[in-house]
Design an enzyme around this catalytic site. Sequence first.
Site, PDB file in Angstrom:
ATOM      1  N   HIS A  75     -24.113   8.695  36.306  1.00 38.21           N
ATOM      2  CA  HIS A  75     -24.979   8.265  35.200  1.00 38.21           C
ATOM      3  C   HIS A  75     -25.329   6.792  35.347  1.00 38.21           C
ATOM      4  CE1 HIS A  75     -24.238  11.587  31.989  1.00 38.21           C
ATOM      5  NE2 HIS A  75     -24.438  12.075  33.187  1.00 38.21           N
ATOM      6  N   TYR A 204     -23.765   7.353  21.988  1.00 41.78           N
ATOM      7  CA  TYR A 204     -22.810   6.773  21.041  1.00 41.78           C
ATOM      8  C   TYR A 204     -23.584   6.525  19.747  1.00 41.78           C
ATOM      9  CZ  TYR A 204     -19.452   5.636  24.806  1.00 41.78           C
ATOM     10  OH  TYR A 204     -18.547   5.683  25.838  1.00 41.78           O
ATOM     11  N   PRO A 295     -10.588   4.974  22.541  1.00 41.46           N
ATOM     12  CA  PRO A 295     -11.414   5.606  23.577  1.00 41.46           C
ATOM     13  C   PRO A 295     -12.871   5.142  23.608  1.00 41.46           C
ATOM     14  CG  PRO A 295     -11.010   7.124  21.775  1.00 41.46           C
ATOM     15  CD  PRO A 295     -10.179   5.923  21.494  1.00 41.46           C
ATOM     16  N   LYS A 299     -12.135   3.206  28.729  1.00 37.01           N
ATOM     17  CA  LYS A 299     -11.424   2.357  29.692  1.00 37.01           C
ATOM     18  C   LYS A 299     -10.027   2.850  30.065  1.00 37.01           C
ATOM     19  CE  LYS A 299     -14.525  -0.028  30.615  1.00 37.01           C
ATOM     20  NZ  LYS A 299     -15.032   0.075  31.934  1.00 37.01           N
ATOM     21  N   TYR A 387     -18.774  -1.937  30.683  1.00 34.90           N
ATOM     22  CA  TYR A 387     -18.723  -0.473  30.677  1.00 34.90           C
ATOM     23  C   TYR A 387     -18.579   0.089  32.089  1.00 34.90           C
ATOM     24  CZ  TYR A 387     -19.491   4.176  28.745  1.00 34.90           C
ATOM     25  OH  TYR A 387     -19.315   5.476  28.355  1.00 34.90           O
TER      26      TYR A 387
HETATM   27  C1  PHB Z   1     -15.379  11.728  27.195  1.00 35.67           C
HETATM   28  O1  PHB Z   1     -16.303  12.278  27.814  1.00 35.67           O
HETATM   29  O2  PHB Z   1     -14.306  12.324  26.974  1.00 35.67           O
HETATM   30  C2  PHB Z   1     -15.555  10.349  26.712  1.00 35.67           C
HETATM   31  C3  PHB Z   1     -16.708   9.668  27.033  1.00 35.67           C
HETATM   32  C4  PHB Z   1     -16.873   8.368  26.585  1.00 35.67           C
HETATM   33  C5  PHB Z   1     -15.892   7.775  25.815  1.00 35.67           C
HETATM   34  C6  PHB Z   1     -14.736   8.452  25.504  1.00 35.67           C
HETATM   35  C7  PHB Z   1     -14.566   9.759  25.944  1.00 35.67           C
HETATM   36  O3  PHB Z   1     -16.073   6.513  25.365  1.00 35.67           O
END
Ligand code: PHB
Length: 393
Positions: A75, A204, A295, A299, A387
């Site tokens: 991505h 997000y 989460p 990270k 990120y």
């Molecule tokens: C996930 O795909 O489990 C995932 C993706 C992004 C995050 C946390 C978990 O910030």
Amino acid sequence: MNTTRTQVAIVGAGPAGLTLAHLLHLEGIDSVVLEDRSREYVEARIRAGVLEQAIVDLLVEAGAGERLQREGLVHHGIELQFAGERHRIPLSDLAGGRAIVIYGQTEMVKDLIALRLATGGPLLFEVDNVSVHDLDTGRPVVRYRHDGREEELECDVIAGCDGFHGICRPSIPDGILSEFSREYPFGWLGILAAVAPSSDELVYAHNERGFALLSLRSPELSRLYVQCRPDDDVSEWPDDRVWEELQLRLGLDGWTLAEGPVLEKGVTGMRSYVCEPMRYGRLFIAGDAAHIVPPTGAKGLNLALHDVRVLAEALVDWFRSANPVGLDAYSDTCLRRVWRAEHFSWWMTQMLHRPEEQDAFDLKLQLSQLRYVTSSPAAATALAENYVGLTSL
Ligand code: PHB
Ligand code: APR
């Protein structure tokens, strides 16, 4: 009691312990990995899924990235959604071409277990009563019970890769560690759903009903999260309620969130935690055993693998040339990256989540921050480079 010997005793067969074992194997250093759960349990546990470029490179160079390269989804951007609009952060454009790869931690663990078994290295599941001793001597020992027998493993070094609830960190005597932590009044209710992801990139979403995240595992599997209370029980979240909240929080005019059968569901609490130093005598702790991030910044898994890369290199110098410089610097080296990730994860968390009683001022600040991050290339670059993972720290 049966006594055996190895160079490095590794407690925990999560991503940290398994990767460390493999990196050491490549350098001709023996280790034994001890895991208290069953192989089936470890291989079924649904965890994180976003890998930094540097971590993908590490695994590929170590010969552990064959399926990752085939099935991992590269991505180049993520979306931030707020006030009814989506804004793309072009990660790769802003962060020197680096990308992220979506590949489930579960799949990575399966690959690493298969590799360990194929290379003939000891990996014991379902060990009980693991304890670590003589950490401040040159001959530390791990005791455990396996197949009904009491075992003693003598070694040069112990790697505590046994996660946040493991036994290694608590075995360090009182007064040695400094601990830093923060609890958040949020949890994440996560589902894995058998439906094609409705967006090509992660979304997000900041929403008045609370945060939501659209992620994925493959072209057929979606991974979705909604902010909930930290003590919510999954039974309070029947599938209908989860989808309803996801629709409300992620919904946009002209875009539909496709629903599908829910394959897995769980609640994760959110906390930040660091202990310093990440070493006591001959015990080195790595990954979740030493630090936890919420989460939101994706990270946790990446930090765990950065730790063991540093530890493996230091152990090679020490075993090969009796050079202790790397081991002596291990904790400080790791903690620089850990604290950067702690800040980034805290920052993402406070920008995107909705406290139950949100102050109107705080809401205005969140929205202003989101607008800034999605409109200023300087601010977006700060998000992007954290990120995808900072290269120099
Ligand atoms: C996930 O795909 O489990 C995932 C993706 C992004 C995050 C946390 C978990 O910030
Ligand atoms: N003895 C042996 N093994 C243990 C013990 C013990 N006393 N206690 C825990 N373990 C095992 C756990 O069952 C688990 O398999 O240690 C392993 C630790 O693995 P993880 O929790 O996955 O931690 P780590 O390898 O540091 O990876 C960090 O995991 O929780 C996620 O978000 C986190 O993605 C990050 C990653």
